[in-house]
Design an enzyme around this catalytic site. Structure first.
Site, PDB file in Angstrom:
ATOM      1  CG  ASN A  62      -1.848  -1.205   1.222  1.00 51.45           C
ATOM      2  OD1 ASN A  62      -2.143  -1.756   0.163  1.00 51.45           O
ATOM      3  ND2 ASN A  62      -2.275  -1.626   2.398  1.00 51.45           N
TER       4      ASN A  62
ATOM      5  CG  ASP B  18      -2.539   3.496   2.829  1.00 50.74           C
ATOM      6  OD1 ASP B  18      -1.938   3.201   3.888  1.00 50.74           O
ATOM      7  OD2 ASP B  18      -3.270   2.695   2.224  1.00 50.74           O
TER       8      ASP B  18
ATOM      9  CG  HIS C 224       4.137  -1.748  -4.654  1.00 51.94           C
ATOM     10  ND1 HIS C 224       2.968  -2.468  -4.721  1.00 51.94           N
ATOM     11  CD2 HIS C 224       5.110  -2.580  -5.134  1.00 51.94           C
ATOM     12  CE1 HIS C 224       3.210  -3.671  -5.226  1.00 51.94           C
ATOM     13  NE2 HIS C 224       4.498  -3.765  -5.465  1.00 51.94           N
TER      14      HIS C 224
ATOM     15  CB  CYS D 183      19.248  15.584  -7.245  1.00 53.62           C
ATOM     16  SG  CYS D 183      17.979  15.745  -5.968  1.00 53.62           S
TER      17      CYS D 183
ATOM     18  CB  THR E 297      -2.154  -8.994  -0.806  1.00 52.89           C
ATOM     19  OG1 THR E 297      -1.606  -8.899  -2.110  1.00 52.89           O
ATOM     20  CG2 THR E 297      -1.454 -10.077  -0.029  1.00 52.89           C
TER      21      THR E 297
ATOM     22  CG  ASN F  62      -7.247 -12.252   0.840  1.00 53.54           C
ATOM     23  OD1 ASN F  62      -7.440 -11.039   0.965  1.00 53.54           O
ATOM     24  ND2 ASN F  62      -6.917 -12.795  -0.307  1.00 53.54           N
TER      25      ASN F  62
ATOM     26  CD  GLU G  21     -12.638 -12.303  -3.272  1.00 51.08           C
ATOM     27  OE1 GLU G  21     -12.084 -11.729  -4.216  1.00 51.08           O
ATOM     28  OE2 GLU G  21     -13.871 -12.336  -3.110  1.00 51.08           O
TER      29      GLU G  21
HETATM   30 ZN   LIG Z   1      16.417  17.221  -6.852  1.00 53.52          ZN
END
Ligand SMILES: [Zn+2]
Length: 232
Positions: free
Chosen positions: A92, A94, A109, A120, A176, A201, A203
């Site tokens: 995630n 967030d 991620h 830079c 996931t 999960n 499902e």
């Molecule tokens: Zn920079």
């Protein structure tokens, strides 16, 4: 769950869903009416940077309105109280794990709340928009992009993740689908190492067959119950 000391936890969209954060894989493959390939690939950014920046500006603003849920809170409690090694590897982008209080979090991620300077290479915490091409705080170049791993790009810190898997006694996958590599390969790696594996999960997932145990239900119910067991 005997003799567990080191834990690696992989979290995905299902953990943030109960906070009201939607994802690509909900809603028929569209995300806020956009196709993935139009907003979440390096090619899309090269072709139409305004569209991509505006889209991520909207997402960045939206997640700051959301609150962590019971699953985030339970994992933060486990992080605070677990005496062994623990790593929350999240797909995630967030910051709800951190806002719930978790410290041992790895964003494979990337994160909405960073800007990445393509001039830079500096990463800067960023809560506002990027559409007006603000200067990089480190070098001044107007070359910032979202610090989010797009489809076709390499996830972050894979060596650190595999190192943690090598040392883990338990691998837990939460919310996931198990459908996207390389995260989908973590459970196979864990199994080859003889590590216990647990899936929580909503499902049954494509990867379910690889887990020693799968528990089905909302993350906001399953995760607090599991954490209670672990800390029991
Ligand atoms: Zn920079």
């Amino acid at each position: 769950m005997a003799d567990i000391r080191n834990i690696v936890i992989l979290t995905g969209a299902g953990v943030s869903a109960e906070s009201g954060i939607d994802t690509f894989r909900g809603g028929g493959g569209l995300w806020e009416k956009h196709r993935v390939e139009d907003v979440a690939t390096p090619e899309a950014f090269a072709r139409d940077p305004d569209l991509v920046l505006r889209f991520y500006d909207m997402r960045r603003a939206a997640i700051q309105e959301k609150e962590p849920n019971r699953a985030h809170a339970a994992l933060a409690r486990l992080d605070a109280e677990w005496p062994g090694d623990l790593l929350i590897v999240t797909q995630n982008v967030d910051d709800l794990h951190e806002r719930a209080g978790a410290r041992r979090v790895l964003h494979m991620h990337g994160t909405h709340l960073n800007a990445w300077c393509t001039a830079c290479d500096a990463r800067s915490r960023w809560t506002g928009p990027l559409i007006d091409r603000p200067p990089c705080p480190a070098c001044g170049a107007r070359a910032l992009r979202p610090d989010v791993v797009w489809f076709g790009e390499m996830p972050y810190e894979m060596e650190r993740i595999y190192g943690a898997l090598q040392a883990a006694d338990l691998f837990v996958s939460i919310g996931t689908s198990g459908a996207v590599y390389p995260a989908a390969g973590f459970v196979r790696e864990a199994r080859e190492l003889g590590t216990q594996t647990l899936e929580l999960n909503l499902e049954r997932s494509q990867g379910s067959a690889w887990f020693d145990e799968t528990r089905l239900g909302p993350a906001g119910e399953l995760v607090p119950a599991w954490v209670d067991e672990m800390l029991g």
